[in-house]
Write a protein that holds these residues in place. Structure first.
Motif, mmCIF file in Angstrom:
data_model
loop_
_atom_site.group_PDB
_atom_site.id
_atom_site.type_symbol
_atom_site.label_atom_id
_atom_site.label_comp_id
_atom_site.label_asym_id
_atom_site.label_seq_id
_atom_site.Cartn_x
_atom_site.Cartn_y
_atom_site.Cartn_z
ATOM 1 N N LYS A 205 18.256 64.433 1.476
ATOM 2 C CA LYS A 205 17.611 64.919 3.050
ATOM 3 C C LYS A 205 16.363 64.515 2.976
ATOM 4 C CE LYS A 205 20.691 68.962 2.715
ATOM 5 N NZ LYS A 205 20.845 70.510 2.984
ATOM 6 N N MET A 206 15.799 64.716 4.341
ATOM 7 C CA MET A 206 14.606 64.059 4.491
ATOM 8 C C MET A 206 13.688 65.250 4.387
ATOM 9 S SD MET A 206 14.832 62.105 8.266
ATOM 10 C CE MET A 206 16.721 62.703 8.648
ATOM 11 N N VAL A 207 12.498 64.758 3.517
ATOM 12 C CA VAL A 207 11.305 65.543 3.051
ATOM 13 C C VAL A 207 10.336 65.392 4.149
ATOM 14 C CG1 VAL A 207 9.787 66.151 1.445
ATOM 15 C CG2 VAL A 207 11.888 65.393 0.784
ATOM 16 N N ILE A 208 9.997 64.079 4.544
ATOM 17 C CA ILE A 208 8.819 63.781 5.593
ATOM 18 C C ILE A 208 9.674 62.855 6.692
ATOM 19 C CG2 ILE A 208 6.595 62.743 6.072
ATOM 20 C CD1 ILE A 208 5.887 63.369 3.145
ATOM 21 N N ASP A 209 9.480 63.311 7.954
ATOM 22 C CA ASP A 209 10.004 62.427 8.944
ATOM 23 C C ASP A 209 8.896 62.132 9.917
ATOM 24 O OD1 ASP A 209 11.572 61.256 10.973
ATOM 25 O OD2 ASP A 209 12.931 63.015 11.461
ATOM 26 N N ASN A 210 8.506 60.954 10.372
ATOM 27 C CA ASN A 210 7.506 60.473 11.043
ATOM 28 C C ASN A 210 7.772 59.408 11.808
ATOM 29 O OD1 ASN A 210 5.028 59.858 12.285
ATOM 30 N ND2 ASN A 210 3.898 59.133 10.708
ATOM 31 N N PRO A 211 8.482 59.647 13.160
ATOM 32 C CA PRO A 211 8.892 58.677 13.993
ATOM 33 C C PRO A 211 7.764 57.998 14.837
ATOM 34 C CG PRO A 211 9.065 60.821 15.065
ATOM 35 C CD PRO A 211 8.758 61.115 13.784
ATOM 36 N N HIS A 212 6.563 58.318 14.402
ATOM 37 C CA HIS A 212 5.236 57.622 14.968
ATOM 38 C C HIS A 212 4.350 56.826 14.112
ATOM 39 C CE1 HIS A 212 6.025 60.057 18.721
ATOM 40 N NE2 HIS A 212 6.403 60.980 17.865
ATOM 41 N N GLY A 213 5.016 56.209 13.028
ATOM 42 C CA GLY A 213 4.474 55.656 11.897
ATOM 43 C C GLY A 213 3.706 54.518 12.253
ATOM 44 N N VAL B 168 10.821 59.815 4.573
ATOM 45 C CA VAL B 168 10.980 60.062 2.929
ATOM 46 C C VAL B 168 11.895 61.142 2.781
ATOM 47 C CG1 VAL B 168 9.835 60.799 1.077
ATOM 48 C CG2 VAL B 168 8.434 59.659 2.678
ATOM 49 N N LEU B 169 12.875 60.340 1.921
ATOM 50 C CA LEU B 169 14.142 61.404 1.482
ATOM 51 C C LEU B 169 14.291 61.532 0.043
ATOM 52 C CD1 LEU B 169 15.274 59.086 3.831
ATOM 53 C CD2 LEU B 169 17.027 60.579 4.097
ATOM 54 N N ARG B 170 14.770 62.766 -0.251
ATOM 55 C CA ARG B 170 15.055 63.121 -1.792
ATOM 56 C C ARG B 170 16.549 63.318 -1.892
ATOM 57 N NH1 ARG B 170 10.663 65.995 -3.674
ATOM 58 N NH2 ARG B 170 10.698 67.376 -1.936
ATOM 59 N N ARG B 171 16.982 62.554 -3.107
ATOM 60 C CA ARG B 171 18.448 63.200 -3.457
ATOM 61 C C ARG B 171 18.537 64.529 -3.999
ATOM 62 N NH1 ARG B 171 21.326 58.989 -5.746
ATOM 63 N NH2 ARG B 171 19.387 58.202 -6.787
#
Length: 157
Positions: free
Chosen positions: A142-150, A132-135
């Motif tokens: 920029k990334m707010v949440i990064d889950n590579p195990h989605g 999840v990114l926010r302008r």
């Protein structure tokens, strides 16, 4: 490094086609979100942890392991540095999906990673990246949440 640069160049040239492969028009916002994710991935492969960290908001959450969110900045840096020591090479073999709604975006993509431990043992991982990114005020993403195990889903009762 030579292979990583070739991979990144090939990916950069093919991404508009991948994103629009299903007849979709790719918006500038989608391109910008994808560029933010690509920049973070390339910085990670280059072991440039300051650039990796700059890809995230200050209180971002990253899941280096399923169901283990980390938000504390020092711990994030340590985890990224530890993973970067594997000299990872990441690929997104199935393309990317980017959905933008105003100043919020989600990036979804299957990924693979190959690397080696310091003693030469091969390491291979794969997963489904959900970020999840926010302008930002300057227009960057920029990334707010990064889950590579989605792909890991919570169990239901």
């Amino acid at each position: 490094m030579k292979h990583a640069l070739a991979w990144a160049t090939t990916l950069a040239l093919s991404l508009p086609q991948i994103l629009s492969a299903e007849g979709q028009n790719v918006t500038q916002d989608q391109q910008d979100v994808l560029a933010a994710v690509e920049h973070m991935t390339q910085s990670f492969m280059d072991n440039n942890i300051p650039e990796v960290m700059d890809s995230y908001e200050p209180k971002a959450t990253v899941l280096f392991e399923p169901a283990v969110p980390i938000t504390e900045n020092t711990m994030l840096k340590e985890m990224f540095a530890g993973m970067a020591a594997l000299n990872p090479v990441f690929e997104y073999p199935s393309g990317h999906d980017v959905v933008v709604n105003g100043d919020i975006a989600i990036h979804i993509s299957p990924w693979t990673m190959a690397g080696k431990t310091q003693d030469g043992q091969a390491v291979a991982q794969n997963g489904l990246s959900i970020a999840v990114l926010r302008r930002q005020e300057d227009g960057s993403w920029k990334m707010v949440i990064d889950n590579p195990h989605g792909a890991r889903l919570l169990a239901t009762k």
